[in-house]
Scaffold this motif. Structure first.
Motif, mmCIF file in Angstrom:
data_model
loop_
_atom_site.group_PDB
_atom_site.id
_atom_site.type_symbol
_atom_site.label_atom_id
_atom_site.label_comp_id
_atom_site.label_asym_id
_atom_site.label_seq_id
_atom_site.Cartn_x
_atom_site.Cartn_y
_atom_site.Cartn_z
ATOM 1 N N LEU A 41 -8.000 8.782 0.757
ATOM 2 C CA LEU A 41 -7.039 7.744 0.371
ATOM 3 C C LEU A 41 -6.100 7.404 1.529
ATOM 4 O O LEU A 41 -5.810 6.232 1.775
ATOM 5 N N ILE A 42 -5.645 8.415 2.209
ATOM 6 C CA ILE A 42 -4.750 8.199 3.355
ATOM 7 C C ILE A 42 -5.473 7.402 4.432
ATOM 8 O O ILE A 42 -4.941 6.426 4.968
ATOM 9 N N GLN A 43 -6.704 7.794 4.739
ATOM 10 C CA GLN A 43 -7.482 7.088 5.758
ATOM 11 C C GLN A 43 -7.836 5.675 5.297
ATOM 12 O O GLN A 43 -7.822 4.738 6.102
ATOM 13 N N GLY A 44 -8.140 5.517 4.022
ATOM 14 C CA GLY A 44 -8.456 4.200 3.481
ATOM 15 C C GLY A 44 -7.273 3.253 3.561
ATOM 16 O O GLY A 44 -7.424 2.080 3.907
ATOM 17 N N ASP A 45 -6.091 3.758 3.232
ATOM 18 C CA ASP A 45 -4.877 2.930 3.335
ATOM 19 C C ASP A 45 -4.632 2.496 4.777
ATOM 20 O O ASP A 45 -4.298 1.342 5.046
ATOM 21 N N ALA A 46 -4.794 3.434 5.709
ATOM 22 C CA ALA A 46 -4.568 3.113 7.118
ATOM 23 C C ALA A 46 -5.570 2.056 7.593
ATOM 24 O O ALA A 46 -5.195 1.100 8.281
ATOM 25 N N TYR A 47 -6.829 2.221 7.202
ATOM 26 C CA TYR A 47 -7.865 1.266 7.602
ATOM 27 C C TYR A 47 -7.610 -0.107 6.983
ATOM 28 O O TYR A 47 -7.671 -1.125 7.672
ATOM 29 N N LEU A 48 -7.313 -0.138 5.689
ATOM 30 C CA LEU A 48 -7.057 -1.412 5.019
ATOM 31 C C LEU A 48 -5.826 -2.092 5.595
ATOM 32 O O LEU A 48 -5.824 -3.300 5.825
ATOM 33 N N ASN A 49 -4.790 -1.335 5.886
ATOM 34 C CA ASN A 49 -3.583 -1.893 6.484
ATOM 35 C C ASN A 49 -3.913 -2.547 7.829
ATOM 36 O O ASN A 49 -3.488 -3.669 8.107
ATOM 37 N N SER A 50 -4.693 -1.869 8.643
ATOM 38 C CA SER A 50 -5.086 -2.396 9.951
ATOM 39 C C SER A 50 -5.962 -3.644 9.801
ATOM 40 O O SER A 50 -5.765 -4.641 10.501
ATOM 41 N N GLN A 73 2.832 -3.889 3.527
ATOM 42 C CA GLN A 73 3.811 -2.809 3.575
ATOM 43 C C GLN A 73 3.054 -1.539 3.244
ATOM 44 O O GLN A 73 2.405 -1.455 2.204
ATOM 45 N N LEU A 74 3.103 -0.571 4.141
ATOM 46 C CA LEU A 74 2.451 0.721 3.920
ATOM 47 C C LEU A 74 3.532 1.784 3.800
ATOM 48 O O LEU A 74 4.306 1.988 4.732
ATOM 49 N N HIS A 75 3.577 2.419 2.652
ATOM 50 C CA HIS A 75 4.595 3.431 2.370
ATOM 51 C C HIS A 75 3.927 4.783 2.114
ATOM 52 O O HIS A 75 2.886 4.844 1.477
ATOM 53 N N VAL A 76 4.577 5.830 2.598
ATOM 54 C CA VAL A 76 4.118 7.187 2.339
ATOM 55 C C VAL A 76 5.263 7.924 1.644
ATOM 56 O O VAL A 76 6.363 8.036 2.191
ATOM 57 N N GLY A 77 4.994 8.387 0.436
ATOM 58 C CA GLY A 77 6.001 9.121 -0.323
ATOM 59 C C GLY A 77 5.662 10.596 -0.399
ATOM 60 O O GLY A 77 4.644 11.044 0.131
ATOM 61 N N LYS A 78 6.504 11.333 -1.052
ATOM 62 C CA LYS A 78 6.271 12.768 -1.233
ATOM 63 C C LYS A 78 5.438 12.973 -2.491
ATOM 64 O O LYS A 78 5.785 12.488 -3.558
ATOM 65 N N LEU A 104 0.854 -1.186 0.000
ATOM 66 C CA LEU A 104 0.000 0.000 0.000
ATOM 67 C C LEU A 104 0.888 1.233 0.000
ATOM 68 O O LEU A 104 1.917 1.257 0.672
ATOM 69 N N ASP A 105 0.476 2.234 -0.734
ATOM 70 C CA ASP A 105 1.207 3.492 -0.652
ATOM 71 C C ASP A 105 0.307 4.654 -1.034
ATOM 72 O O ASP A 105 -0.707 4.494 -1.694
ATOM 73 N N HIS A 106 0.708 5.800 -0.550
ATOM 74 C CA HIS A 106 0.060 7.046 -0.928
ATOM 75 C C HIS A 106 1.056 8.185 -0.706
ATOM 76 O O HIS A 106 2.070 8.014 -0.034
ATOM 77 N N GLY A 107 0.738 9.310 -1.292
ATOM 78 C CA GLY A 107 1.583 10.478 -1.123
ATOM 79 C C GLY A 107 1.216 11.249 0.132
ATOM 80 O O GLY A 107 0.082 11.183 0.611
ATOM 81 N N ASP A 108 2.175 11.997 0.640
ATOM 82 C CA ASP A 108 1.924 12.783 1.848
ATOM 83 C C ASP A 108 0.991 13.967 1.579
ATOM 84 O O ASP A 108 0.501 14.600 2.506
ATOM 85 N N MET A 109 0.733 14.241 0.305
ATOM 86 C CA MET A 109 -0.193 15.315 -0.059
ATOM 87 C C MET A 109 -1.427 14.733 -0.761
ATOM 88 O O MET A 109 -2.131 15.437 -1.485
#
Length: 71
Positions: free
Chosen positions: A29-38, A48-53, A19-24
């Motif tokens: 999407l950010i909340q969805g990634d966090a929920y799906l990861n959990s 693997q959850l990654h946050v890029g620029k 999983l990944d998303h940008g910091d902006m």
């Protein structure tokens, strides 16, 4: 069936998820990634959850292609 329902109901033994998303990126999407990861973690799925620029656009995805392919 949506992605979250699949994560709750399917046998995901042996699957790994990147999983990944940008910091902006968009908040949903950010909340969805966090929920799906959990959710996947609760079901024993390696993630693997990654946050890029960057944000949700071509330049971000292009900057991450190598990571996607290496996974």
């Amino acid at each position: 069936m949506n992605l979250f329902d699949l994560a709750k109901k399917q046998d995901l033994t042996g699957i790994q998820v990147y999983l990944d998303h940008g910091d902006m990126d968009h908040d949903w999407l950010i909340q969805g990634d966090a929920y799906l990861n959990s959710l996947l973690d609760k079901h024993g799925v390696k993630t693997q959850l990654h946050v890029g620029k960057g944000g949700h656009d071509y330049s971000y995805w292009k900057s991450q292609v190598k990571n996607y392919l290496l996974f």
